[in-house]
Design a protein around this motif. Structure first.
Motif, PDB file in Angstrom:
ATOM      1  N   GLN A  11       3.688   0.190  -3.012  1.00  0.00           N
ATOM      2  CA  GLN A  11       2.373   0.573  -3.521  1.00  0.00           C
ATOM      3  C   GLN A  11       1.279   0.271  -2.502  1.00  0.00           C
ATOM      4  O   GLN A  11       0.340   1.064  -2.319  1.00  0.00           O
ATOM      5  CB  GLN A  11       2.093  -0.186  -4.825  1.00  0.00           C
ATOM      6  CG  GLN A  11       0.812   0.247  -5.528  1.00  0.00           C
ATOM      7  CD  GLN A  11       0.626  -0.469  -6.848  1.00  0.00           C
ATOM      8  OE1 GLN A  11       1.395  -1.358  -7.190  1.00  0.00           O
ATOM      9  NE2 GLN A  11      -0.395  -0.097  -7.579  1.00  0.00           N
ATOM     10  N   GLU A  12       1.403  -0.871  -1.798  1.00  0.00           N
ATOM     11  CA  GLU A  12       0.417  -1.207  -0.779  1.00  0.00           C
ATOM     12  C   GLU A  12       0.472  -0.209   0.387  1.00  0.00           C
ATOM     13  O   GLU A  12      -0.566   0.196   0.922  1.00  0.00           O
ATOM     14  CB  GLU A  12       0.683  -2.627  -0.270  1.00  0.00           C
ATOM     15  CG  GLU A  12      -0.346  -3.125   0.725  1.00  0.00           C
ATOM     16  CD  GLU A  12      -1.727  -3.239   0.113  1.00  0.00           C
ATOM     17  OE1 GLU A  12      -2.713  -3.147   0.882  1.00  0.00           O
ATOM     18  OE2 GLU A  12      -1.822  -3.417  -1.131  1.00  0.00           O
ATOM     19  N   HIS A  13       1.707   0.180   0.772  1.00  0.00           N
ATOM     20  CA  HIS A  13       1.829   1.198   1.825  1.00  0.00           C
ATOM     21  C   HIS A  13       1.190   2.514   1.395  1.00  0.00           C
ATOM     22  O   HIS A  13       0.531   3.196   2.201  1.00  0.00           O
ATOM     23  CB  HIS A  13       3.303   1.417   2.166  1.00  0.00           C
ATOM     24  CG  HIS A  13       3.943   0.252   2.854  1.00  0.00           C
ATOM     25  ND1 HIS A  13       3.277  -0.525   3.777  1.00  0.00           N
ATOM     26  CD2 HIS A  13       5.196  -0.268   2.776  1.00  0.00           C
ATOM     27  CE1 HIS A  13       4.069  -1.470   4.242  1.00  0.00           C
ATOM     28  NE2 HIS A  13       5.249  -1.347   3.639  1.00  0.00           N
ATOM     29  N   THR A  14       1.399   2.874   0.133  1.00  0.00           N
ATOM     30  CA  THR A  14       0.808   4.117  -0.377  1.00  0.00           C
ATOM     31  C   THR A  14      -0.716   4.047  -0.345  1.00  0.00           C
ATOM     32  O   THR A  14      -1.396   5.011   0.050  1.00  0.00           O
ATOM     33  CB  THR A  14       1.287   4.381  -1.801  1.00  0.00           C
ATOM     34  OG1 THR A  14       2.715   4.420  -1.828  1.00  0.00           O
ATOM     35  CG2 THR A  14       0.756   5.701  -2.321  1.00  0.00           C
ATOM     36  N   ARG A  15      -1.259   2.887  -0.744  1.00  0.00           N
ATOM     37  CA  ARG A  15      -2.714   2.736  -0.702  1.00  0.00           C
ATOM     38  C   ARG A  15      -3.242   2.807   0.728  1.00  0.00           C
ATOM     39  O   ARG A  15      -4.305   3.414   0.987  1.00  0.00           O
ATOM     40  CB  ARG A  15      -3.108   1.411  -1.346  1.00  0.00           C
ATOM     41  CG  ARG A  15      -2.889   1.366  -2.852  1.00  0.00           C
ATOM     42  CD  ARG A  15      -3.256   0.001  -3.404  1.00  0.00           C
ATOM     43  NE  ARG A  15      -3.072  -0.040  -4.854  1.00  0.00           N
ATOM     44  CZ  ARG A  15      -3.236  -1.143  -5.590  1.00  0.00           C
ATOM     45  NH1 ARG A  15      -3.601  -2.281  -4.996  1.00  0.00           N
ATOM     46  NH2 ARG A  15      -3.050  -1.098  -6.902  1.00  0.00           N
ATOM     47  N   SER A  16      -2.510   2.177   1.662  1.00  0.00           N
ATOM     48  CA  SER A  16      -2.933   2.245   3.067  1.00  0.00           C
ATOM     49  C   SER A  16      -2.918   3.678   3.573  1.00  0.00           C
ATOM     50  O   SER A  16      -3.839   4.121   4.279  1.00  0.00           O
ATOM     51  CB  SER A  16      -2.012   1.365   3.922  1.00  0.00           C
ATOM     52  OG  SER A  16      -2.068   0.012   3.512  1.00  0.00           O
ATOM     53  N   ALA A  17      -1.851   4.414   3.217  1.00  0.00           N
ATOM     54  CA  ALA A  17      -1.780   5.826   3.627  1.00  0.00           C
ATOM     55  C   ALA A  17      -2.924   6.631   3.018  1.00  0.00           C
ATOM     56  O   ALA A  17      -3.507   7.508   3.686  1.00  0.00           O
ATOM     57  CB  ALA A  17      -0.436   6.419   3.213  1.00  0.00           C
ATOM     58  N   ASP A  18      -3.271   6.334   1.766  1.00  0.00           N
ATOM     59  CA  ASP A  18      -4.397   7.032   1.135  1.00  0.00           C
ATOM     60  C   ASP A  18      -5.706   6.734   1.865  1.00  0.00           C
ATOM     61  O   ASP A  18      -6.542   7.639   2.074  1.00  0.00           O
ATOM     62  CB  ASP A  18      -4.508   6.628  -0.334  1.00  0.00           C
ATOM     63  CG  ASP A  18      -3.349   7.171  -1.160  1.00  0.00           C
ATOM     64  OD1 ASP A  18      -2.722   8.149  -0.720  1.00  0.00           O
ATOM     65  OD2 ASP A  18      -3.073   6.609  -2.244  1.00  0.00           O
ATOM     66  N   ARG A  19      -5.890   5.451   2.238  1.00  0.00           N
ATOM     67  CA  ARG A  19      -7.119   5.104   2.961  1.00  0.00           C
ATOM     68  C   ARG A  19      -7.195   5.818   4.308  1.00  0.00           C
ATOM     69  O   ARG A  19      -8.248   6.329   4.700  1.00  0.00           O
ATOM     70  CB  ARG A  19      -7.185   3.588   3.156  1.00  0.00           C
ATOM     71  CG  ARG A  19      -7.506   2.810   1.886  1.00  0.00           C
ATOM     72  CD  ARG A  19      -7.898   1.387   2.221  1.00  0.00           C
ATOM     73  NE  ARG A  19      -6.801   0.648   2.823  1.00  0.00           N
ATOM     74  CZ  ARG A  19      -5.916  -0.070   2.139  1.00  0.00           C
ATOM     75  NH1 ARG A  19      -6.007  -0.139   0.809  1.00  0.00           N
ATOM     76  NH2 ARG A  19      -4.951  -0.732   2.752  1.00  0.00           N
ATOM     77  N   VAL A  20      -6.064   5.868   5.037  1.00  0.00           N
ATOM     78  CA  VAL A  20      -6.045   6.568   6.322  1.00  0.00           C
ATOM     79  C   VAL A  20      -6.351   8.051   6.139  1.00  0.00           C
ATOM     80  O   VAL A  20      -7.105   8.666   6.907  1.00  0.00           O
ATOM     81  CB  VAL A  20      -4.678   6.364   7.010  1.00  0.00           C
ATOM     82  CG1 VAL A  20      -4.566   7.235   8.259  1.00  0.00           C
ATOM     83  CG2 VAL A  20      -4.486   4.904   7.384  1.00  0.00           C
ATOM     84  N   ALA A  21      -5.743   8.651   5.081  1.00  0.00           N
ATOM     85  CA  ALA A  21      -5.997  10.068   4.823  1.00  0.00           C
ATOM     86  C   ALA A  21      -7.459  10.318   4.475  1.00  0.00           C
ATOM     87  O   ALA A  21      -8.075  11.301   4.939  1.00  0.00           O
ATOM     88  CB  ALA A  21      -5.086  10.555   3.685  1.00  0.00           C
TER      89      ALA A  21
END
Length: 241
Positions: A158-168
């Protein structure tokens, strides 16, 4: 067989039963002491009767004693039958005392055997229950650890997904800002072009100058193209010569 032979057989069986009961009682005592030691240490080990040797010893000794008690009971019945049908007077006090004594011994042995067997069975059931509880606790702890690992993995994912969302989101914001900048530059260039066209229309001399500049650019382009074409042809002729 005579009455005396039956009596000797009964005594022999009683001696065998007595020895077996002593060993059987020691087995029950050893189970009890081991059970208290395990309770004091709280050792997570297998039940006391869990081993194959102990289980086999318990079952074998119990079966042997039961068989001896059955044989002794049969011998006592034969002595009683012999006293009634063998010509011996049934009112003989010594005979009646002997028969009663053998019956009492049989009863005492039976009671002692059943008591010891019941105690050992109780210890076995108790230890099996404790072992089952320990296994359930271990399985619960193992399941909890597995569940915790799964939860950690899910949280990391979930943290990786949030990081990817922030980068996007950051990439989208940069793209939007770049688009707005390009649109501003396009508008500014359009305004300059419009002004230049207006200026050219107002001043014919400037318009003629622009046309001459464009013609010279076209002429330079044609000359440059011609030179490049001639050079290419010469190079090809030199290469295939």
């Amino acid at each position: 067989m005579s009455f005396e032979d039956l009596r000797k057989q009964a005594r022999q069986l009683e001696n065998e039963i007595d020895l077996k009961l002593v060993s059987f009682s020691k087995l029950g005592t050893s189970y009890s002491s081991q059970g208290h030691v395990q309770d004091s240490r709280r050792a997570e080990s297998s039940p006391l009767l869990g081993s194959t040797n102990s289980e086999h010893m318990f079952e074998t000794m119990a079966l042997e004693i039961e068989q001896l008690l059955v044989k002794l009971n049969e011998v006592n019945d034969k002595m009683a039958e012999y006293s009634q049908n063998g010509g011996i007077h049934t009112n003989n006090p010594s005979l009646m005392h002997t028969l009663q004594r053998h019956r009492d011994i049989l009863q005492d042995y039976s009671l002692e055997f059943n008591k010891t067997k019941t105690n050992i069975s109780a210890y076995r059931d108790r230890e099996e229950l404790l072992g089952s509880v320990r296994r359930e606790i271990d399985n619960y702890h193992k399941g909890s650890s597995v569940q915790n690992r799964r939860t950690d993995l899910l949280l990391k994912e979930q943290e990786h997904t949030r990081s990817a969302d922030r980068v996007a989101d950051e990439a989208i914001n940069i793209a939007m800002a770049t688009k707005e900048n390009l649109m501003g530059q396009k508008g500014m260039l359009g305004g300059i072009t419009t002004k230049m066209n207006t200026l050219a229309k107002r001043f014919p001399v400037i318009n003629n100058l622009f046309q001459k500049i464009n013609l010279r650019k076209r002429r330079d382009s044609i000359i440059l193209g011609t030179v490049i074409g001639v050079c290419v042809i010469l190079l090809l002729l030199y290469a295939f010569r």
